[in-house]
Design a protein around this motif. Sequence first.
Motif, PDB file in Angstrom:
ATOM      1  N   MET A   1      -3.540  -1.671  -8.877  1.00  0.00           N
ATOM      2  CA  MET A   1      -2.086  -1.555  -9.005  1.00  0.00           C
ATOM      3  C   MET A   1      -1.622  -2.352 -10.212  1.00  0.00           C
ATOM      4  O   MET A   1      -2.111  -3.451 -10.467  1.00  0.00           O
ATOM      5  CB  MET A   1      -1.400  -2.086  -7.740  1.00  0.00           C
ATOM      6  N   GLU A   2      -0.670  -1.780 -10.950  1.00  0.00           N
ATOM      7  CA  GLU A   2      -0.077  -2.492 -12.082  1.00  0.00           C
ATOM      8  C   GLU A   2       0.833  -3.593 -11.540  1.00  0.00           C
ATOM      9  O   GLU A   2       1.837  -3.320 -10.882  1.00  0.00           O
ATOM     10  CB  GLU A   2       0.733  -1.530 -12.954  1.00  0.00           C
ATOM     11  N   MET A   3       0.470  -4.820 -11.790  1.00  0.00           N
ATOM     12  CA  MET A   3       1.230  -5.963 -11.291  1.00  0.00           C
ATOM     13  C   MET A   3       0.866  -7.155 -12.160  1.00  0.00           C
ATOM     14  O   MET A   3      -0.241  -7.242 -12.677  1.00  0.00           O
ATOM     15  CB  MET A   3       0.883  -6.225  -9.816  1.00  0.00           C
TER      16      MET A   3
ATOM     17  N   ASP B   1       4.097 -13.532  -2.754  1.00  0.00           N
ATOM     18  CA  ASP B   1       5.023 -12.396  -2.816  1.00  0.00           C
ATOM     19  C   ASP B   1       4.417 -11.221  -3.561  1.00  0.00           C
ATOM     20  O   ASP B   1       4.553 -10.063  -3.150  1.00  0.00           O
ATOM     21  CB  ASP B   1       6.340 -12.835  -3.462  1.00  0.00           C
ATOM     22  N   ARG B   2       3.740 -11.509  -4.662  1.00  0.00           N
ATOM     23  CA  ARG B   2       3.091 -10.427  -5.409  1.00  0.00           C
ATOM     24  C   ARG B   2       1.903  -9.866  -4.628  1.00  0.00           C
ATOM     25  O   ARG B   2       1.653  -8.658  -4.661  1.00  0.00           O
ATOM     26  CB  ARG B   2       2.645 -10.924  -6.777  1.00  0.00           C
ATOM     27  N   ILE B   3       1.158 -10.738  -3.948  1.00  0.00           N
ATOM     28  CA  ILE B   3       0.045 -10.270  -3.113  1.00  0.00           C
ATOM     29  C   ILE B   3       0.583  -9.332  -2.035  1.00  0.00           C
ATOM     30  O   ILE B   3       0.006  -8.272  -1.755  1.00  0.00           O
ATOM     31  CB  ILE B   3      -0.715 -11.458  -2.486  1.00  0.00           C
TER      32      ILE B   3
ATOM     33  N   HIS C   1       1.878  -1.811  -1.140  1.00  0.00           N
ATOM     34  CA  HIS C   1       1.748  -0.589  -1.948  1.00  0.00           C
ATOM     35  C   HIS C   1       0.441   0.142  -1.642  1.00  0.00           C
ATOM     36  O   HIS C   1       0.408   1.381  -1.611  1.00  0.00           O
ATOM     37  CB  HIS C   1       1.815  -0.952  -3.440  1.00  0.00           C
ATOM     38  N   LEU C   2      -0.631  -0.604  -1.401  1.00  0.00           N
ATOM     39  CA  LEU C   2      -1.950  -0.016  -1.169  1.00  0.00           C
ATOM     40  C   LEU C   2      -2.265   0.179   0.316  1.00  0.00           C
ATOM     41  O   LEU C   2      -3.384   0.563   0.673  1.00  0.00           O
ATOM     42  CB  LEU C   2      -3.031  -0.888  -1.814  1.00  0.00           C
ATOM     43  N   SER C   3      -1.275  -0.109   1.193  1.00  0.00           N
ATOM     44  CA  SER C   3      -1.426   0.054   2.664  1.00  0.00           C
ATOM     45  C   SER C   3      -2.644  -0.704   3.193  1.00  0.00           C
ATOM     46  O   SER C   3      -3.484  -0.157   3.920  1.00  0.00           O
ATOM     47  CB  SER C   3      -1.531   1.548   3.030  1.00  0.00           C
TER      48      SER C   3
END
Length: 454
Positions: free
Chosen positions: A313-315, A346-348, A354-356
């Motif tokens: 994921m773009e992050m 929070d980002r984790i 997003h990736l379920s």
Amino acid sequence: MASNKPSIPKGTRDFSPAEMAKRNHIFDIIKSVFRTYGYQPIETPAMENLSTLLGKYGDEGDKLLFKILNSGDFTKGVQPTDVSAENANALSTKICEKGLRYDLTVPFARFVVQYQNDITFPFKRYQIQPVWRADRPQKGRYREFYQCDVDVIGSNSLLNEVELVLIIDEVFHKLGVSTTIKINNRKILSGMAEVVGETERLIDITVAIDKIDKIGIEAVNSELAEKGVSQAAIEQLQPIIQLQGTNAEKLEILSQSLATSEIGLKGIEEMRTIFSTLETVSGLTTTVELDLSLARGLNYYTGAIFEVKANDMEMGSICGGGRYDDLTGIFGLKNVSGVGVSFGADRIYDVMHHLSLFPESLLASSQVMFANFGDSEAAFCLPIIQQLRSAGISAELYPDAAKMKKQFDYANRKNIQYVAIVGEAEMQKGEVSIKNMTTGNQQIVKVSEIQNYF
């Protein structure tokens, strides 16, 4: 006239029970890994003296500090000449004595110096608390967010850096997040500045190249030129910061490029030690790579620096940190080296959502709910519920003798898998009828056997 709904400041968030269950899943795994490596928890206040915070994060960081106005007449002693854009920092120190913490590392350094006679060195601590930054809110960037820090202070050994890589690997493996750990060394960056003749502009160089992933190499070069870095130096930096190959190949080329820089060669040697030690560890699931564009803009790093990216994921960075030899010296305790990383909870969370990647079982508030048919049935159920709770089985009694459809709907909305039904017939026989809300199957269980059933 309708009143406006209440709201919260931009860059902050409320968390529902379902969101908290997922957040606590992240915190619990991180804490469990920290503890298995011998780290102990501490907490520090949300606010620190502004003098503790200012000047520790560079000019850009100082601008992002949330400052707290003094109580009472905070304008006392302020002169009209103090109120100007050029004098913002000087004004803030007159009207603000305190600020919200920007990270957990500087408060940790302050803690170590303040309690140096009470703690055992090397001191291995972890700290999970919110921090605040007056940043522009955007995806993955908040003004209030949690950090999960793990640091060891009072040891120069590069085994600590290796251990942090193992902690990062284990945390993300248990969370199910595929990651890449990027490592660089501030000594290598210092060597780069030295060999291109721009030692005085080390901070400008590191702040600029730290943005290479966000704004691209051309914009970084433009920023370097704006900061006064010569065109010749910018051209010399290109092959270094865009170096390709294996970690060993990059270090070999670097050792030639930085041959005239003693500090640069020391950084290269440190990285060789870290990589060679990691090669002796089996079971590492994360890719670890040397990334010379990694600079991490904070001024206090002096050795290895880390950044972790999610592969799927773009992050932005979901974990980062490094070695800081000089941080406690700012507070009067010299020659105490430390190294640590911070997990961005929070980002984790955003990546896992997003990736379920969150287990569905997290959403269940209770394992079993006892339906309520009235006062006598409720009185019969309460001792059974307490017995289950004592055995570590989460159980609850619906509080009202409502229609069964309403009680079943409640159980479904809260993802409760089992509903226990106890009417007059069940009470007389000492039994409980248990309905599996997933399959719809129903089973009769003796009260004496109910704990074993669950």
